[in-house]
Design a protein around this motif. Structure first.
Motif, PDB file in Angstrom:
ATOM      1  N   LEU A   1       0.827  -1.202   0.000  1.00  0.00           N
ATOM      2  CA  LEU A   1       0.000   0.000   0.000  1.00  0.00           C
ATOM      3  C   LEU A   1       0.866   1.259   0.000  1.00  0.00           C
ATOM      4  CD1 LEU A   1      -2.846   1.286   0.217  1.00  0.00           C
ATOM      5  CD2 LEU A   1      -2.545   1.179   2.706  1.00  0.00           C
ATOM      6  N   TYR A   2       1.894   1.303   0.856  1.00  0.00           N
ATOM      7  CA  TYR A   2       2.768   2.477   0.923  1.00  0.00           C
ATOM      8  C   TYR A   2       3.422   2.732  -0.433  1.00  0.00           C
ATOM      9  CZ  TYR A   2       2.534   1.682   6.010  1.00  0.00           C
ATOM     10  OH  TYR A   2       2.121   1.481   7.305  1.00  0.00           O
ATOM     11  N   SER A   3       3.905   1.666  -1.047  1.00  0.00           N
ATOM     12  CA  SER A   3       4.546   1.792  -2.349  1.00  0.00           C
ATOM     13  C   SER A   3       3.550   2.287  -3.395  1.00  0.00           C
ATOM     14  CB  SER A   3       5.132   0.438  -2.749  1.00  0.00           C
ATOM     15  OG  SER A   3       5.709   0.511  -4.021  1.00  0.00           O
ATOM     16  N   ALA A   4       2.351   1.714  -3.399  1.00  0.00           N
ATOM     17  CA  ALA A   4       1.323   2.110  -4.374  1.00  0.00           C
ATOM     18  C   ALA A   4       0.875   3.547  -4.156  1.00  0.00           C
ATOM     19  CB  ALA A   4       0.134   1.160  -4.283  1.00  0.00           C
ATOM     20  N   MET A   5       0.708   3.946  -2.891  1.00  0.00           N
ATOM     21  CA  MET A   5       0.294   5.318  -2.603  1.00  0.00           C
ATOM     22  C   MET A   5       1.359   6.308  -3.063  1.00  0.00           C
ATOM     23  SD  MET A   5      -1.414   4.939   1.200  1.00  0.00           S
ATOM     24  CE  MET A   5      -1.535   6.706   1.476  1.00  0.00           C
ATOM     25  N   SER A   6       2.619   6.053  -2.708  1.00  0.00           N
ATOM     26  CA  SER A   6       3.675   7.014  -3.028  1.00  0.00           C
ATOM     27  C   SER A   6       3.917   7.116  -4.533  1.00  0.00           C
ATOM     28  CB  SER A   6       4.957   6.699  -2.260  1.00  0.00           C
ATOM     29  OG  SER A   6       5.412   5.417  -2.555  1.00  0.00           O
ATOM     30  N   ALA A   7       3.637   6.036  -5.278  1.00  0.00           N
ATOM     31  CA  ALA A   7       3.822   6.047  -6.733  1.00  0.00           C
ATOM     32  C   ALA A   7       2.523   6.332  -7.490  1.00  0.00           C
ATOM     33  CB  ALA A   7       4.385   4.705  -7.182  1.00  0.00           C
ATOM     34  N   SER A   8       1.400   6.523  -6.759  1.00  0.00           N
ATOM     35  CA  SER A   8       0.074   6.654  -7.376  1.00  0.00           C
ATOM     36  C   SER A   8      -0.170   5.514  -8.374  1.00  0.00           C
ATOM     37  CB  SER A   8      -0.102   8.021  -8.044  1.00  0.00           C
ATOM     38  OG  SER A   8      -0.286   9.011  -7.055  1.00  0.00           O
ATOM     39  N   ASP A   9       0.147   4.297  -7.943  1.00  0.00           N
ATOM     40  CA  ASP A   9      -0.048   3.093  -8.748  1.00  0.00           C
ATOM     41  C   ASP A   9      -1.515   2.664  -8.641  1.00  0.00           C
ATOM     42  OD1 ASP A   9      -0.194   0.504  -9.771  1.00  0.00           O
ATOM     43  OD2 ASP A   9       1.756  -0.100  -8.962  1.00  0.00           O
ATOM     44  N   VAL A  10      -2.321   3.146  -9.562  1.00  0.00           N
ATOM     45  CA  VAL A  10      -3.772   2.962  -9.488  1.00  0.00           C
ATOM     46  C   VAL A  10      -4.161   1.489  -9.584  1.00  0.00           C
ATOM     47  CG1 VAL A  10      -5.974   3.522 -10.601  1.00  0.00           C
ATOM     48  CG2 VAL A  10      -4.236   5.295 -10.316  1.00  0.00           C
ATOM     49  N   SER A  11      -3.470   0.710 -10.409  1.00  0.00           N
ATOM     50  CA  SER A  11      -3.838  -0.705 -10.539  1.00  0.00           C
ATOM     51  C   SER A  11      -3.563  -1.472  -9.248  1.00  0.00           C
ATOM     52  CB  SER A  11      -3.138  -1.357 -11.732  1.00  0.00           C
ATOM     53  OG  SER A  11      -1.751  -1.369 -11.565  1.00  0.00           O
ATOM     54  N   GLU A  12      -2.465  -1.172  -8.575  1.00  0.00           N
ATOM     55  CA  GLU A  12      -2.165  -1.818  -7.295  1.00  0.00           C
ATOM     56  C   GLU A  12      -3.141  -1.343  -6.219  1.00  0.00           C
ATOM     57  OE1 GLU A  12       0.514  -4.162  -4.619  1.00  0.00           O
ATOM     58  OE2 GLU A  12      -0.385  -4.321  -6.590  1.00  0.00           O
ATOM     59  N   LEU A  13      -3.442  -0.049  -6.197  1.00  0.00           N
ATOM     60  CA  LEU A  13      -4.418   0.472  -5.240  1.00  0.00           C
ATOM     61  C   LEU A  13      -5.785  -0.169  -5.465  1.00  0.00           C
ATOM     62  CD1 LEU A  13      -3.403   4.238  -5.258  1.00  0.00           C
ATOM     63  CD2 LEU A  13      -3.156   2.640  -3.347  1.00  0.00           C
ATOM     64  N   ASP A  14      -6.145  -0.386  -6.720  1.00  0.00           N
ATOM     65  CA  ASP A  14      -7.416  -1.020  -7.048  1.00  0.00           C
ATOM     66  C   ASP A  14      -7.504  -2.426  -6.445  1.00  0.00           C
ATOM     67  OD1 ASP A  14      -9.955  -1.208  -8.385  1.00  0.00           O
ATOM     68  OD2 ASP A  14      -8.979  -2.402  -9.940  1.00  0.00           O
ATOM     69  N   MET A  15      -6.386  -3.140  -6.416  1.00  0.00           N
ATOM     70  CA  MET A  15      -6.373  -4.485  -5.831  1.00  0.00           C
ATOM     71  C   MET A  15      -6.423  -4.458  -4.307  1.00  0.00           C
ATOM     72  SD  MET A  15      -3.856  -6.787  -8.211  1.00  0.00           S
ATOM     73  CE  MET A  15      -2.458  -5.675  -8.231  1.00  0.00           C
ATOM     74  N   LEU A  16      -5.831  -3.432  -3.701  1.00  0.00           N
ATOM     75  CA  LEU A  16      -5.710  -3.361  -2.243  1.00  0.00           C
ATOM     76  C   LEU A  16      -6.921  -2.722  -1.556  1.00  0.00           C
ATOM     77  CD1 LEU A  16      -1.965  -2.331  -2.022  1.00  0.00           C
ATOM     78  CD2 LEU A  16      -2.949  -4.508  -1.269  1.00  0.00           C
ATOM     79  N   ILE A  17      -7.746  -2.013  -2.309  1.00  0.00           N
ATOM     80  CA  ILE A  17      -8.884  -1.295  -1.740  1.00  0.00           C
ATOM     81  C   ILE A  17     -10.173  -1.991  -2.166  1.00  0.00           C
ATOM     82  CG2 ILE A  17     -10.129   0.891  -1.674  1.00  0.00           C
ATOM     83  CD1 ILE A  17      -7.422   2.270  -2.334  1.00  0.00           C
ATOM     84  N   ALA A  18     -11.020  -2.283  -1.188  1.00  0.00           N
ATOM     85  CA  ALA A  18     -12.300  -2.938  -1.465  1.00  0.00           C
ATOM     86  C   ALA A  18     -13.259  -1.976  -2.161  1.00  0.00           C
ATOM     87  CB  ALA A  18     -12.921  -3.449  -0.164  1.00  0.00           C
ATOM     88  N   ASP A  19     -14.137  -2.545  -2.987  1.00  0.00           N
ATOM     89  CA  ASP A  19     -15.117  -1.733  -3.708  1.00  0.00           C
ATOM     90  C   ASP A  19     -16.038  -0.973  -2.755  1.00  0.00           C
ATOM     91  OD1 ASP A  19     -14.058  -2.618  -6.108  1.00  0.00           O
ATOM     92  OD2 ASP A  19     -15.598  -4.149  -6.407  1.00  0.00           O
ATOM     93  N   ASP A  20     -16.278  -1.520  -1.563  1.00  0.00           N
ATOM     94  CA  ASP A  20     -17.198  -0.891  -0.610  1.00  0.00           C
ATOM     95  C   ASP A  20     -16.482  -0.059   0.465  1.00  0.00           C
ATOM     96  OD1 ASP A  20     -16.134  -3.211   0.505  1.00  0.00           O
ATOM     97  OD2 ASP A  20     -18.009  -3.865   1.423  1.00  0.00           O
TER      98      ASP A  20
END
Length: 129
Positions: free
Chosen positions: A20-39
């Protein structure tokens, strides 16, 4: 037996938090999409409520940019084999919707495990001091 399960879950959650830290700092939307629930329901530092779609959009459009992202501490509470609470203190600097910020922030996150793996279903962030 339970403590072994808790230890294994803690290891999994530490790995998820690092992703998550890596995805947030890089604005990696595809990784964030996997780590964050739809709800997801997330409360931001000014009390605003955000959804997954809103969070991904601000990363996709460059509305949030991190210049520094320094994790300082992480506390983990295993509630069950499917739910975990984390509290992370992180030094952040960057811009959010054109406004510069820098300082320590406290994140609270609820992780849920389902068929997609561990995902964040709830959370909040506040500025410290």
């Amino acid at each position: 037996m339970a403590s072994l399960m808790n230890s294994e879950i803690e290891i999994q959650i530490r790995a998820c938090e690092a992703r998550l830290y890596s995805a947030m700092s890089a604005s990696d939307v595809s990784e964030l999409d996997m780590l964050i629930a739809d709800d997801l329901l997330f409360v931001g530092p000014t009390g605003e409520l955000a959804t997954k779609a809103m969070d991904l959009e601000v990363h996709r459009t460059g509305g949030t940019k991190f210049h520094e992202f320094v994790p300082k501490e992480l506390e983990i509470r295993v509630w069950s084999e499917d739910f975990v609470l984390t509290s992370a203190k992180i030094f952040l600097s960057g811009t959010y919707l054109g406004n510069a910020y820098a300082g320590d922030y406290r994140y609270m996150r609820v992780w849920r495990k389902d068929k997609k793996g561990w995902q964040i279903v709830g959370g909040s962030v506040i500025a410290l001091g």
